[in-house]
Design a protein around this motif. Structure first.
Motif, PDB file in Angstrom:
ATOM      1  N   ASP A 208       0.825  -1.208   0.000  1.00 34.10           N
ATOM      2  CA  ASP A 208       0.000   0.000   0.000  1.00 34.10           C
ATOM      3  C   ASP A 208       0.862   1.262   0.000  1.00 34.10           C
ATOM      4  OD1 ASP A 208      -2.420  -1.295  -0.078  1.00 34.10           O
ATOM      5  OD2 ASP A 208      -2.622  -1.405   2.086  1.00 34.10           O
ATOM      6  N   VAL A 244      -9.526   4.262  -2.134  1.00 31.71           N
ATOM      7  CA  VAL A 244     -10.464   3.151  -2.306  1.00 31.71           C
ATOM      8  C   VAL A 244      -9.728   1.878  -2.694  1.00 31.71           C
ATOM      9  CG1 VAL A 244     -12.434   2.338  -3.649  1.00 31.71           C
ATOM     10  CG2 VAL A 244     -12.370   4.687  -2.853  1.00 31.71           C
ATOM     11  N   SER A 246      -6.683   1.021  -1.802  1.00 34.17           N
ATOM     12  CA  SER A 246      -6.049   0.499  -0.588  1.00 34.17           C
ATOM     13  C   SER A 246      -7.067  -0.180   0.317  1.00 34.17           C
ATOM     14  CB  SER A 246      -5.345   1.636   0.165  1.00 34.17           C
ATOM     15  OG  SER A 246      -4.326   2.221  -0.621  1.00 34.17           O
ATOM     16  N   ILE A 247      -8.240   0.429   0.458  1.00 33.10           N
ATOM     17  CA  ILE A 247      -9.284  -0.161   1.295  1.00 33.10           C
ATOM     18  C   ILE A 247      -9.733  -1.502   0.727  1.00 33.10           C
ATOM     19  CG2 ILE A 247     -11.654   0.119   2.105  1.00 33.10           C
ATOM     20  CD1 ILE A 247     -11.138   3.103   2.296  1.00 33.10           C
ATOM     21  N   ASN A 248      -9.930  -1.569  -0.581  1.00 33.51           N
ATOM     22  CA  ASN A 248     -10.392  -2.812  -1.202  1.00 33.51           C
ATOM     23  C   ASN A 248      -9.383  -3.938  -1.029  1.00 33.51           C
ATOM     24  OD1 ASN A 248     -12.800  -1.696  -2.072  1.00 33.51           O
ATOM     25  ND2 ASN A 248     -11.990  -1.101  -4.064  1.00 33.51           N
ATOM     26  N   THR A 250      -7.062  -4.209   1.221  1.00 37.17           N
ATOM     27  CA  THR A 250      -6.922  -4.566   2.633  1.00 37.17           C
ATOM     28  C   THR A 250      -8.091  -5.426   3.105  1.00 37.17           C
ATOM     29  OG1 THR A 250      -5.715  -2.512   3.059  1.00 37.17           O
ATOM     30  CG2 THR A 250      -6.639  -3.663   4.956  1.00 37.17           C
ATOM     31  N   VAL A 251      -9.313  -5.051   2.723  1.00 38.87           N
ATOM     32  CA  VAL A 251     -10.487  -5.830   3.126  1.00 38.87           C
ATOM     33  C   VAL A 251     -10.438  -7.232   2.538  1.00 38.87           C
ATOM     34  CG1 VAL A 251     -12.988  -5.995   2.909  1.00 38.87           C
ATOM     35  CG2 VAL A 251     -11.943  -3.815   3.506  1.00 38.87           C
ATOM     36  N   ALA A 288      -2.207  -0.996   6.524  1.00 40.33           N
ATOM     37  CA  ALA A 288      -3.092  -0.103   5.769  1.00 40.33           C
ATOM     38  C   ALA A 288      -3.169   1.268   6.434  1.00 40.33           C
ATOM     39  CB  ALA A 288      -4.487  -0.723   5.654  1.00 40.33           C
ATOM     40  N   TYR A 289      -3.224   1.291   7.756  1.00 42.41           N
ATOM     41  CA  TYR A 289      -3.273   2.558   8.485  1.00 42.41           C
ATOM     42  C   TYR A 289      -1.986   3.365   8.281  1.00 42.41           C
ATOM     43  CZ  TYR A 289      -3.273   5.792  12.444  1.00 42.41           C
ATOM     44  OH  TYR A 289      -3.194   6.923  13.223  1.00 42.41           O
TER      45      TYR A 289
END
Length: 370
Positions: A208, A244, A246-248, A250-251, A288-289
């Motif tokens: 990321d 978005v 990165s969020i995808n 990571t999830v 991710a954070y």
């Protein structure tokens, strides 16, 4: 899903954004607080090192054992004379770990457990692990971590620049510290699987971070030749354009790991899955954070200290201040401030006109006078 895709497209185009860089002091404070909590947990409680690291014996009973975990724990502690760790496996067998035992002590404990459980001693498997084996594993883990960090810094310094390499290194240390601190606070056993999980999350954390850095590198080319945006603002656009994505990622990565941790370890009772799944779960979330809230804001802080970007920031702010002053003047007077300038001022501001030639010497014959 269509709304999420539309949101991602608008973030990528810069139509909407959240000021991550502007609130970086808040993110720094949260990270420092979490890191201090993790360090305190590590210092107060310490890590629950497994048999592989401190040496000892592991006893495994037959499948579908009728003995409960509490009964086995009491019997093992009475037989060994010190604390024992008991886990119920998915097939109904019990895994009993007792640290600091040699072969003779192991045989005595095995016979005592067989008598307490009312089973044949041959149905209880005993495995011994020496402390030197654990030291070798720990040394190899530290060596692997050090080599990984050095290679990461060298690669990022070549592919991007040294400031991004430093920011990525800080983010990695942040992720490892938090993960190890969670292990200390939760009390999960540290095994070779835990070490594998820790080394694995480093790659996810860098993924990321490198995605954001690549976008930032592309958008900051020839940045000093314009006066519309500062470096921090471009960095903020890079985060929003990849948010978005990165969020995808990571999830999608967290879902199977959560299945290992909560279903495999919690529901099915496969305790050995907790070793690697907890480190992966915490590490992925922390990675991710850190890529959004730590690494990129830190790069922006380092870059804004360079003279060229300091000067760029001054030019951008000066231009915006002038534009705001002109707008305020227009709203109050109803005219453009340039239209209210006197004619002589307009002549000074406008292009200068060259005086006509006076014709000096025109018609005069060249050469010496007679």
């Amino acid at each position: 899903m269509s709304k999420l895709g539309n949101l991602g497209a608008r973030l990528h185009r810069g139509e909407i954004s959240y000021d991550f860089i502007g609130h970086r002091k808040i993110w720094y404070g949260i990270s420092i607080l979490i890191t201090i909590t993790a360090i305190l947990g590590l210092g107060v409680r310490g890590l629950n090192m497994g048999i592989d690291f401190q040496g000892g014996a592991v006893f495994t009973t037959a499948k579908n054992s009728s003995v409960s975990v509490s009964q086995a724990e009491t019997a093992a502690e009475e037989a060994a004379g010190h604390e024992a760790l008991v886990q119920k496996l998915g097939d109904g067998s019990l895994r009993i770990q007792i640290a600091g035992m040699d072969t003779q002590q192991s045989d005595k404990v095995k016979n005592a457990l067989a008598e307490d459980f009312d089973v044949d001693p041959e149905t209880i498997a005993a495995d011994l692990v020496g402390p030197s084996w654990g030291d070798q594993i720990a040394n190899k883990a530290w060596q692997g971590l050090a080599i990984f960090m050095v290679l990461v810094v060298i690669y990022l310094a070549i592919a991007f620049e040294w400031r991004m390499a430093i920011a990525a290194l800080v983010a990695l240390v942040h992720d490892i510290t938090i993960t190890v601190g969670i292990y200390a606070l939760v009390g999960f056993e540290v095994t070779p699987g835990t070490v594998i999980g820790l080394l694995t999350i480093l790659g996810y954390s860098l993924y990321d971070t490198v995605v954001v850095f690549d976008s930032l590198k592309e958008q900051t080319k020839d940045l000093t030749k314009q006066t519309r945006f500062t470096y921090s603002e471009i960095a903020n656009r890079s985060i929003n354009s990849t948010l978005v994505r990165s969020i995808n990622t990571t999830v999608v990565a967290l879902l199977p790991v959560a299945g290992l941790l909560f279903i495999g370890g919690g529901v099915l009772g496969a305790g050995t899955l907790n070793d690697i799944s907890l480190s992966l779960f915490v590490g992925l979330a922390a990675g991710a954070y850190s890529s959004i809230f730590i690494a990129t804001p830190l790069v922006a802080d380092l870059k804004e200290r360079e003279p060229q970007f300091k000067a760029l920031k001054k030019r951008v702010l000066a231009k915006r201040a002038q534009a705001a002053a002109d707008e305020e003047y227009t709203e109050s007077r109803g005219t453009d401030p340039r239209e209210d300038l006197p004619e002589d001022a307009a002549a000074v501001v406008g292009p200068r006109t060259q005086p006509a030639s006076r014709g000096r010497g025109r018609g005069r014959p060249s050469g010496k006078r007679r």
